[in-house]
Motif scaffolding. Structure first.
Motif, mmCIF file in Angstrom:
data_model
loop_
_atom_site.group_PDB
_atom_site.id
_atom_site.type_symbol
_atom_site.label_atom_id
_atom_site.label_comp_id
_atom_site.label_asym_id
_atom_site.label_seq_id
_atom_site.Cartn_x
_atom_site.Cartn_y
_atom_site.Cartn_z
ATOM 1 N N GLU A 1 0.836 -1.208 0.000
ATOM 2 C CA GLU A 1 0.000 0.000 0.000
ATOM 3 C C GLU A 1 0.868 1.255 0.000
ATOM 4 O O GLU A 1 0.579 2.222 -0.712
ATOM 5 N N ILE A 2 1.927 1.241 0.802
ATOM 6 C CA ILE A 2 2.838 2.385 0.861
ATOM 7 C C ILE A 2 3.491 2.602 -0.504
ATOM 8 O O ILE A 2 3.586 3.735 -0.993
ATOM 9 N N LYS A 3 3.903 1.532 -1.134
ATOM 10 C CA LYS A 3 4.529 1.628 -2.451
ATOM 11 C C LYS A 3 3.550 2.222 -3.473
ATOM 12 O O LYS A 3 3.907 3.099 -4.259
ATOM 13 N N GLU A 4 2.302 1.774 -3.452
ATOM 14 C CA GLU A 4 1.293 2.289 -4.378
ATOM 15 C C GLU A 4 1.065 3.776 -4.158
ATOM 16 O O GLU A 4 0.976 4.555 -5.113
ATOM 17 N N LYS A 5 0.981 4.181 -2.893
ATOM 18 C CA LYS A 5 0.764 5.603 -2.578
ATOM 19 C C LYS A 5 1.961 6.438 -3.032
ATOM 20 O O LYS A 5 1.788 7.536 -3.561
ATOM 21 N N LEU A 6 3.164 5.932 -2.830
ATOM 22 C CA LEU A 6 4.355 6.653 -3.270
ATOM 23 C C LEU A 6 4.375 6.794 -4.790
ATOM 24 O O LEU A 6 4.763 7.845 -5.325
ATOM 25 N N GLU A 7 3.938 5.771 -5.496
ATOM 26 C CA GLU A 7 3.872 5.848 -6.957
ATOM 27 C C GLU A 7 2.846 6.886 -7.391
ATOM 28 O O GLU A 7 3.067 7.632 -8.350
ATOM 29 N N GLU A 8 1.706 6.952 -6.694
ATOM 30 C CA GLU A 8 0.689 7.960 -6.993
ATOM 31 C C GLU A 8 1.239 9.360 -6.763
ATOM 32 O O GLU A 8 1.038 10.261 -7.583
ATOM 33 N N ILE A 9 1.927 9.546 -5.654
ATOM 34 C CA ILE A 9 2.518 10.849 -5.335
ATOM 35 C C ILE A 9 3.558 11.225 -6.389
ATOM 36 O O ILE A 9 3.602 12.369 -6.848
ATOM 37 N N ASP A 10 4.373 10.266 -6.786
ATOM 38 C CA ASP A 10 5.392 10.507 -7.799
ATOM 39 C C ASP A 10 4.756 10.976 -9.108
ATOM 40 O O ASP A 10 5.229 11.920 -9.747
ATOM 41 N N GLU A 11 3.670 10.328 -9.493
ATOM 42 C CA GLU A 11 2.977 10.707 -10.722
ATOM 43 C C GLU A 11 2.399 12.117 -10.613
ATOM 44 O O GLU A 11 2.500 12.909 -11.548
ATOM 45 N N LYS A 12 1.819 12.442 -9.461
ATOM 46 C CA LYS A 12 1.259 13.786 -9.273
ATOM 47 C C LYS A 12 2.350 14.837 -9.326
ATOM 48 O O LYS A 12 2.168 15.896 -9.925
ATOM 49 N N ILE A 13 3.484 14.569 -8.715
ATOM 50 C CA ILE A 13 4.605 15.515 -8.755
ATOM 51 C C ILE A 13 5.101 15.681 -10.184
ATOM 52 O O ILE A 13 5.369 16.800 -10.637
ATOM 53 N N GLU A 14 5.195 14.587 -10.904
ATOM 54 C CA GLU A 14 5.649 14.636 -12.297
ATOM 55 C C GLU A 14 4.694 15.475 -13.142
ATOM 56 O O GLU A 14 5.129 16.309 -13.940
ATOM 57 N N ASN A 15 3.388 15.293 -12.950
ATOM 58 C CA ASN A 15 2.393 16.079 -13.679
ATOM 59 C C ASN A 15 2.496 17.559 -13.312
ATOM 60 O O ASN A 15 2.414 18.436 -14.171
ATOM 61 N N PHE A 16 2.687 17.828 -12.028
ATOM 62 C CA PHE A 16 2.792 19.201 -11.556
ATOM 63 C C PHE A 16 4.030 19.872 -12.153
ATOM 64 O O PHE A 16 3.969 21.005 -12.635
ATOM 65 N N MET A 17 5.146 19.187 -12.133
ATOM 66 C CA MET A 17 6.388 19.747 -12.662
ATOM 67 C C MET A 17 6.285 19.952 -14.175
ATOM 68 O O MET A 17 6.863 20.895 -14.717
ATOM 69 N N GLY A 18 5.545 19.103 -14.837
ATOM 70 C CA GLY A 18 5.352 19.249 -16.276
ATOM 71 C C GLY A 18 4.687 20.555 -16.635
ATOM 72 O O GLY A 18 4.917 21.119 -17.710
#
Length: 73
Positions: free
Chosen positions: A10-27
């Motif tokens: 679950e922690i890994k999945e949440k971290l992947e979600e956060i990573d994707e959101k950060i990537e979208n934000f930085m884009g």
């Protein structure tokens, strides 16, 4: 032990979600001046009621329909 593994998954999945959101934000910061200007014009038009909105479910349906049609060409 299984509970720990499940919790780690679950922690890994949440971290992947956060990573994707950060990537979208930085884009967003990598957009060209023209793209940012287009977004600004769209926002202004929307605020004036000149830009038609579309329901998210309708957009998904249209996108899926377009994708399924383009597979045959």
């Amino acid at each position: 032990m299984n509970e720990v593994i499940e919790l780690l998954k679950e922690i890994k999945e949440k971290l992947e979600e956060i990573d994707e959101k950060i990537e979208n934000f930085m884009g967003f910061f990598e957009l060209s001046k023209e793209e940012l200007e287009e977004i600004r014009r769209d926002i202004e038009a929307y605020e004036r009621g000149e830009l038609e909105g579309i329901d998210l479910e309708e957009a998904k349906r249209l996108l899926m329909s377009k994708n399924s049609n383009s597979e045959f060409f």
